[in-house]
Design a protein around this motif. Structure first.
Motif, mmCIF file in Angstrom:
data_model
loop_
_atom_site.group_PDB
_atom_site.id
_atom_site.type_symbol
_atom_site.label_atom_id
_atom_site.label_comp_id
_atom_site.label_asym_id
_atom_site.label_seq_id
_atom_site.Cartn_x
_atom_site.Cartn_y
_atom_site.Cartn_z
ATOM 1 N N UNK A 92 99.165 92.869 34.527
ATOM 2 C CA UNK A 92 100.372 93.754 35.277
ATOM 3 C C UNK A 92 100.084 94.719 34.110
ATOM 4 N N UNK A 93 98.645 95.096 32.616
ATOM 5 C CA UNK A 93 99.747 95.867 31.991
ATOM 6 C C UNK A 93 98.450 97.570 32.792
ATOM 7 N N UNK A 94 98.293 97.773 33.964
ATOM 8 C CA UNK A 94 97.815 98.955 34.237
ATOM 9 C C UNK A 94 99.763 99.477 34.444
ATOM 10 N N UNK A 95 100.689 99.053 34.231
ATOM 11 C CA UNK A 95 102.758 99.591 34.330
ATOM 12 C C UNK A 95 102.970 99.904 33.001
ATOM 13 N N UNK A 96 103.328 101.121 32.866
ATOM 14 C CA UNK A 96 103.842 100.966 31.342
ATOM 15 C C UNK A 96 105.281 99.730 31.494
ATOM 16 N N UNK A 97 106.045 99.695 30.493
ATOM 17 C CA UNK A 97 106.950 99.303 29.524
ATOM 18 C C UNK A 97 108.209 99.724 30.775
ATOM 19 N N UNK A 98 109.596 98.995 31.093
ATOM 20 C CA UNK A 98 110.516 99.568 31.376
ATOM 21 C C UNK A 98 111.196 100.120 30.594
ATOM 22 N N UNK A 99 111.993 101.853 30.049
ATOM 23 C CA UNK A 99 111.668 102.153 29.162
ATOM 24 C C UNK A 99 112.834 102.331 28.582
ATOM 25 N N UNK A 100 113.857 101.172 29.090
ATOM 26 C CA UNK A 100 114.917 100.684 28.574
ATOM 27 C C UNK A 100 115.082 99.629 28.138
ATOM 28 N N UNK A 101 114.162 99.096 28.370
ATOM 29 C CA UNK A 101 113.884 97.826 27.800
ATOM 30 C C UNK A 101 114.812 96.911 27.806
ATOM 31 N N UNK A 102 115.250 97.041 28.791
ATOM 32 C CA UNK A 102 116.305 96.584 29.822
ATOM 33 C C UNK A 102 116.984 94.833 29.787
ATOM 34 N N UNK A 103 115.536 94.506 30.677
ATOM 35 C CA UNK A 103 115.390 93.028 30.980
ATOM 36 C C UNK A 103 115.800 91.779 28.959
ATOM 37 N N UNK A 104 115.038 92.947 28.592
ATOM 38 C CA UNK A 104 114.770 91.764 26.814
ATOM 39 C C UNK A 104 115.975 92.578 26.712
ATOM 40 N N UNK A 105 116.383 93.276 26.227
ATOM 41 C CA UNK A 105 117.986 93.409 25.901
ATOM 42 C C UNK A 105 119.640 92.516 26.643
ATOM 43 N N UNK A 106 119.097 92.355 28.056
ATOM 44 C CA UNK A 106 119.613 91.595 28.669
ATOM 45 C C UNK A 106 119.732 89.724 28.429
ATOM 46 N N UNK A 107 118.033 89.621 28.044
ATOM 47 C CA UNK A 107 118.302 87.908 27.529
ATOM 48 C C UNK A 107 118.494 88.054 25.906
ATOM 49 N N UNK A 108 118.165 88.570 25.127
ATOM 50 C CA UNK A 108 119.488 88.437 23.786
ATOM 51 C C UNK A 108 120.468 88.554 23.666
ATOM 52 N N UNK A 109 121.073 89.498 24.938
ATOM 53 C CA UNK A 109 122.495 89.602 24.731
ATOM 54 C C UNK A 109 122.738 88.657 25.048
ATOM 55 N N UNK A 110 122.494 87.491 26.438
ATOM 56 C CA UNK A 110 122.454 86.433 26.515
ATOM 57 C C UNK A 110 122.526 85.675 25.486
ATOM 58 N N UNK A 111 121.860 85.523 24.547
ATOM 59 C CA UNK A 111 121.504 84.883 23.506
ATOM 60 C C UNK A 111 122.171 84.853 22.789
ATOM 61 N N UNK A 112 122.880 86.311 22.101
ATOM 62 C CA UNK A 112 123.683 86.283 20.850
ATOM 63 C C UNK A 112 124.713 85.926 21.029
ATOM 64 N N UNK A 113 125.592 85.922 22.954
ATOM 65 C CA UNK A 113 126.549 85.825 23.231
ATOM 66 C C UNK A 113 127.742 87.741 22.935
ATOM 67 N N UNK A 114 126.744 88.824 23.260
ATOM 68 C CA UNK A 114 126.952 90.043 22.902
ATOM 69 C C UNK A 114 126.788 91.153 24.402
ATOM 70 N N UNK A 115 126.562 92.250 24.620
ATOM 71 C CA UNK A 115 126.732 92.398 25.731
ATOM 72 C C UNK A 115 125.388 93.553 24.826
ATOM 73 N N UNK A 116 124.295 93.942 26.558
ATOM 74 C CA UNK A 116 123.412 94.381 26.365
ATOM 75 C C UNK A 116 122.982 95.827 25.648
ATOM 76 N N UNK A 117 124.085 96.665 25.563
ATOM 77 C CA UNK A 117 124.581 97.570 24.798
ATOM 78 C C UNK A 117 124.171 97.327 23.524
ATOM 79 N N UNK A 118 124.721 96.473 23.019
ATOM 80 C CA UNK A 118 124.321 96.449 21.201
ATOM 81 C C UNK A 118 123.333 95.882 20.762
ATOM 82 N N UNK A 119 122.207 96.720 21.715
ATOM 83 C CA UNK A 119 121.164 95.659 21.121
ATOM 84 C C UNK A 119 119.938 96.907 21.274
ATOM 85 N N UNK A 120 119.217 97.140 20.567
ATOM 86 C CA UNK A 120 117.892 98.321 20.274
ATOM 87 C C UNK A 120 116.911 97.444 20.655
ATOM 88 N N UNK A 121 115.883 97.649 21.049
ATOM 89 C CA UNK A 121 114.202 96.772 20.766
ATOM 90 C C UNK A 121 113.217 98.004 19.503
#
Lengths: 373, 373
Positions: free
Chosen positions: B61-90
């Motif tokens: 799938x490397x022919x596609x750019x990554x999501x510029x919002x990094x939404x999925x990873x921020x969401x997973x990290x937010x869940x992991x840390x118990x915070x909001x994805x808006x508190x996270x910058x990748x």
């Protein structure tokens, strides 16, 4: 009020937004699923099977940082282009390199020349360092070489951007015109010659490496994101004089390259047979998009790239209705952002399943937006 | 004279060199082969098998750019840390994020406080924006919290760097001391709290996320490069207030993340069982390095990280002779760069084959450099 109080003056003036809307964002915010991803000039043909294999083989070694000198990839590129590895700087796609170039040259108020409606990421970086963009309208849907030169001279600009072939219009100049433009520039103006789409251009479009390698005011930009099908790997490079290639070392993120991405780029460069094959498929897909556009009464522009820009004959509102309408059917495309270019839509080449969906849905959308009965 | 003539004043003062010497460079320049790569605090235990599998699955799938919002990873990290994805910058590792922070805050002459001999990449970025580094000596091989606070106040510095646990010394402060330090800072000073080695620290070292999340003058940095074994993927993140997390959007390279790397980070976060296992292996390897050092009459320092710093009892020349000598045997290690820290060598944890080679070669090297008969 939750931000730190002492960001720089420039930082405080910049918007806290994600300026580039990816298809994932559209899917999330509009509740739609992308069925044909032909909007970001990626290559739906994908990277070579040999490249995918090389990436898979490199995955387990991801515990190691990449070589901060990117020696092996520079060496391979040097061999490929018949130059020295000292003429090459590796970066995180052309986008990343453009950011580095802006940082090396742009200060608050620095005039920077580009085309009105040209590549927005370049503008983003220039704005990010407080530069003052001086824009020159396209002429006949091509970047206006004489106009750019005039603007450079008038403004005594240290930096000018030119894409050949051009994004978003797909148009191009022949190599001789590019060389003449480059040589007419003052030596106090750096030309960023963005050749992201160079592999898909007709013969005679891209100047030889030798033609411009000696000029300290030229940097040529190449990428693995387009024809090589590796947009998600983030590997681009700049070709220039030793002094200019080394200038990136002053500021770049030395451990910034992903290990699997370097493996991908090395394998991609190795597999020129696949590249040649893909270029053929891109050309066929361009013809297919062109035919679909014509069947629907639209005016496709000639293209030297992996996309076709199509004149829809009205204004930006009309074109945007088509872009939005296609997305309702799962067809993700884009359009130029600024008039008069925004009378157009821009459709990336891709595999036949994408083309078939485009062929099926475009007439429905045109009918819905009142372009056809 | 082959460089462009109008780089910025700052750019012209910066050296055109690669400031970080990777093991690949040592191999090339000295004609040696690395047999034990235990110098860059990578994880020789590697990423989880589940992570390698996820990377392999994502390659095509490397022919596609990554999501510029990094939404999925921020969401997973937010869940992991118990915070909001808006508190996270990748970002592209902590190194990449440190560059962004420097850009957001540092202008020519801006005073920036850090420890004398602390993380050099932070200094590189501060220098790159023309900042003025104000350094505070370590005290007892730990970063000197009171000294850093004094320097911040004296200089009215907008930026201070602290690593907990620390690199290159492996030392640490307890969470209460860190929180007290953070709360004592003027609100006009941003604390970059680098927690790259947080996963391997003893309980009670890392403040809870909640303890500092509300302060607009704190950014906490985390990475997948160390315990997660993904140095070559280039994925780090910053945790802070919404306003600070969004500040990165002003300047970051939005399409900068590699797609396979995002897949790796998501899978790594998912596999906490593997992480726990690796942390145990890192602890065992720390004990092994500590024992080897003692057997050789050296003085290993306590460590909360994936490396052990060892006091070799003399000066930087002596320590460097040991580093160079080990490399002759294919054992790649590093050492702190500045006195008095440079009396030490720094050895990363790794699998038993690396430890065995260290055990075998260290006595030979110490004998050769005259530390032992």
């Amino acid at each position: 009020m939750s931000a730190f109080s002492r960001f720089t003056a420039i930082a405080q003036t910049l918007p806290s937004t994600v300026p580039f809307v990816g298809p994932e964002t559209i899917e999330r915010t509009r509740g739609l699923a992308v069925r044909a991803r032909i909007g970001a000039n990626e290559s739906g043909f994908g990277p070579a099977p040999s490249v995918i294999e090389a990436m898979r083989a490199a995955a387990a070694a991801t515990w190691m940082y990449s070589d901060p000198e990117n020696f092996e990839l520079r060496e391979a590129l040097a061999l490929h282009h018949g130059i020295s590895r000292d003429n090459i700087a590796i970066g995180s796609g052309i986008d990343g390199l453009l950011g580095d170039i802006a940082r090396l040259i742009v200060e608050p108020g620095t005039p920077v020349v580009t085309s009105l409606g040209g590549y927005p990421t370049f503008n983003y970086h220039v704005n990010g360092y407080g530069g003052r963009l001086v824009t020159v309208p396209y002429a006949g849907d091509r970047e206006h070489l004489d106009g750019l030169l005039d603007a450079v001279r008038r403004e005594n600009a240290p930096l000018v951007y030119l894409a050949n072939p051009d994004n978003p219009m797909g148009s191009w100049w022949d190599a001789d015109s590019i060389v003449a433009f480059a040589q007419a520039l003052p030596e106090t103006t750096l030309l960023v010659l963005d050749e992201a789409y160079g592999e898909t251009a007709p013969a005679g479009t891209i100047p030889s490496i030798a033609a411009l390698i000696g000029q300290p005011n030229i940097l040529r930009m190449r990428t693995f994101s387009k024809a090589y099908g590796l947009a998600g790997a983030r590997v681009g490079y700049a070709i220039g004089t030793l002094g200019n290639a080394q200038a990136f070392d002053k500021i770049r993120h030395h451990f910034g390259m992903a290990r699997v991405s370097i493996a991908a780029a090395l394998a991609a460069l190795e597999d020129q047979t696949y590249l040649k094959d893909v270029i053929g498929r891109i050309a066929a897909s361009r013809a297919r998009i062109t035919a679909i556009a014509k069947e629907n009464g639209l005016a496709p522009l000639p293209s030297a790239t992996n996309f076709v820009t199509i004149d829809c004959g009205r204004d930006g509102v009309h074109a945007k209705a088509i872009v939005d309408g296609l997305m309702e059917h799962g067809v993700f495309i884009r359009m130029p952002g600024i008039a008069p270019l925004n009378r157009c839509i821009r459709i990336s080449t891709g595999p036949e399943s994408d083309m078939a969906l485009l062929e099926e849905t475009l007439p429905l959308v045109l009918k819905a937006v009142g372009s056809r009965q």
